[in-house]
Design an enzyme around this catalytic site. Structure first.
Site, PDB file in Angstrom:
ATOM      1  CG  ASP A  59      -1.794  -1.212   1.351  1.00 33.65           C
ATOM      2  OD1 ASP A  59      -2.031  -1.867   0.327  1.00 33.65           O
ATOM      3  OD2 ASP A  59      -2.226  -1.511   2.470  1.00 33.65           O
ATOM      4  CD  GLU A  92      -9.838  -1.955  -1.568  1.00 32.18           C
ATOM      5  OE1 GLU A  92     -10.526  -2.036  -0.542  1.00 32.18           O
ATOM      6  OE2 GLU A  92      -9.135  -2.895  -1.970  1.00 32.18           O
TER       7      GLU A  92
END
Length: 586
Positions: free
Chosen positions: A81, A257
């Site tokens: 991430d 997302e």
């Protein structure tokens, strides 16, 4: 929680977290002041005098670097991430850290190739309360962004623990530490902040559809809020949905997302991950004339993915997505993103890693260069940059050796704890590192007295030198290979009756079995070694530092893979001690 053969393309971090929460307590514990504790060392505390980790991946042996090349990924092992920002000539990058402590590793670079870890954003228990959560809870999807309007860095994230939720911390200088968390007043996950030229700010995030409007499993939305920079809080009543479902709602897209807002040529671009965190992962882009929408998807989505490619390709890179963009001082764009490198059995033991690609934004929409074709292990260096990875303090990549005798005045940032500070259980000495054992073992949802190093290669060797004489069967020290509290190997020394034993324990889905054990003389130091060749792991020991004896034969690394164990972390190798051992030699 279903843990067998998870096909992660159908799961998002939201879904897996909701399943994890069924097994996890999130009560808040009161902590003492955020200062390192003075550890009172137990009489039988183990001494680790040396650790050597050596990467041995074939892809790097078969693809040596030329003078104008560097390796991709830029951060090997569990660094998922990624988010990136720039101030002047300085780039800063952060990654998710889940229940690891300290949290949110932060890196600095001048050229996007050579990176130095400068610490962690969340390094105090006032910022990070993950003491009783599962390994894949905790800190998700951080974003780092520099705001030139007030010369301040922001890190915003979701902390699924300690009663936090969505939080933000700030810093004038990332080298000098970060503020305590500011709790943000909205639900959902993956918050990201954006600062417009006029000083206004906005937060975008993933959320569930409004009550009663969910159309299918995996249906999510992206919302935007106006943000008050002075009060450091969203402005009530400004929320609205800007993406419903994803690029094309009629096709039932899943798990939109990780949103980020950018501005170029007066227009606003919203970039998101879509398709879940596994093999359907991708990156998509939308455009609008306002940060509050309406946003229209690009006709050429996705702009980054590996999902359409031959599943039998060599040197596979997969699961690409969850990206962030940065512009260089000369106007060029690059994107960082997560992806994985499966082993020969398509298992993912190294976890989600940080990759980088140049981005072509000469047209209306950005496109990751070669982001839709099989990714190569090497990239061309940016013009004028020299590859110094692994030298002068820069993070290594490719095949490398990491050696630590623990005699440096400061512990290397690559060493991390689980659920609690390292300083609560480590003591440095002139002979090496002493680990004071907690009354908690690796299978419990508690802070463990384990110092972890991420597995960064599909094939590697890790060797630890241990001096130790356990007093009871409750005492154990050695090395552990951990994917989570319910999936791990323990290779350690304990006591049974009057004898010392070395044992290998395998824990799969929470059920532990002793693979093998043997009596061992601990009058002198012993070397414990784990060697992985793809999915095959071997544990061995040596009393003379030369001749190693295997214990337990060849065992499978299946339980150390994300696709078997679930969750979001990669495997870690730990220097482990406990006074609550329940692994009994046979």
């Amino acid at each position: 929680m279903k843990e067998t053969n998870l096909k992660l393309k159908r799961f998002s971090r939201v879904q897996l977290f909701l399943m994890t929460v069924l097994m996890t307590s999130f009560s808040v514990m009161s902590f003492a002041a955020d200062k390192p504790n003075k550890v009172k060392v137990a009489k039988n505390a183990p001494l680790f005098s040396k650790f050597v980790y050596q990467g041995e991946d074939e892809v790097y042996k078969n693809n040596p670097l030329k003078a104008n090349e560097f390796y991709n990924p830029i951060l090997q092992g569990c660094y998922p991430d990624p988010s990136i920002t720039r101030k002047g000539d300085d780039y800063y990058l952060v990654c998710s850290s889940f229940a690891m402590f300290p949290g949110v590793p932060i890196f600095h670079s001048k050229d996007l190739v050579n990176w130095t870890q400068i610490g962690h954003v969340l390094d105090r228990v006032s910022q990070l309360k993950v003491h009783d959560c599962g390994i894949s809870a905790g800190v998700y999807a951080p974003q780092i962004l520099y705001n030139p309007n007030n010369d301040t860095f922001y890190m915003i994230t979701t902390e699924f623990a300690g009663g936090f939720g969505n939080i933000m911390v700030k810093s004038k200088d990332p080298l000098k530490g970060w503020s305590d968390p500011i709790k943000l007043n909205f639900d959902g996950i993956d918050p990201s902040i954006f600062f417009d030229d006029n000083g206004k700010a906005y937060i975008v995030h993933n959320d569930a559809p409004d009550k009663g409007k969910e159309l299918y499993n995996g249906h999510r939305v992206i919302k935007v809020w106006e943000y008050d920079v002075e009060k450091d809080q969203i402005i009530p009543g400004t929320s609205q949905t800007i993406v419903d479902g994803g690029v094309d709602l009629s096709k039932k897209p899943i798990w939109i997302e990780a949103p980020h807002l950018y501005k170029k040529n007066g227009r606003y671009y919203l970039m998101c991950a879509e398709g879940g965190t596994g093999d359907w992962h991708s990156e998509v882009i939308f455009v609008s004339d306002s940060p509050k929408g309406p946003f229209k998807p690009a006709p050429s989505n996705p702009i980054l993915s590996q999902r359409y490619l031959n599943p039998k390709r060599t040197n596979m890179v997969d699961w690409a997505g969850h990206a962030d963009l940065v512009q260089t001082p000369d106007g060029k764009y690059y994107g960082v993103f997560l992806a994985v490198r499966p082993n020969e059995k398509k298992r993912v033991n190294t976890g989600r890693e940080t990759f980088i690609l140049p981005v072509d934004w000469s047209g209306e929409f950005p496109v990751f260069e070669n982001g839709l074709v099989p990714m190569e292990p090497k990239l061309k260096m940016p013009k004028g940059v020299e590859n110094k990875t692994g030298k002068d303090g820069f993070f290594p990549n490719g095949n490398f050796t990491f050696t630590d005798d623990f005699l440096a005045p400061k512990l290397d940032y690559r060493w991390i704890g689980l659920r609690g500070p390292r300083e609560d259980f480590i003591v440095t000495s002139k002979k090496g590192l002493i680990i004071n054992p907690f009354a908690a073992n690796i299978k419990e949802l508690k802070p463990t007295s384990t110092l972890f190093y991420r597995q960064q290669h599909i094939s590697f060797t890790a060797t630890a030198t241990l001096s130790y004489q356990p007093q009871t069967e409750k005492d154990l020290a050695g090395i552990t290979c951990v994917q989570g509290e319910r999936f791990n190997y323990v290779f350690g020394v304990t006591k049974k009756d009057k004898d010392f034993y070395l044992l290998l324990e395998r824990t799969a889905r929470g059920k532990s079995t002793i693979v093998a054990s043997t009596k061992i003389d601990m009058k002198t130091a012993v070397q414990l070694r784990v060697k992985a060749t793809g999915d095959n792991y071997e544990f061995s020991y040596s009393a003379n530092g030369t001749d190693f004896t295997n214990l337990g034969g060849t065992v499978s690394g299946d339980i150390l893979s994300t696709d078997v164990a679930g969750g979001f972390t990669g495997a870690m190798i730990g220097l482990y001690a406990t006074s609550a051992n329940n692994a009994i030699p046979e």
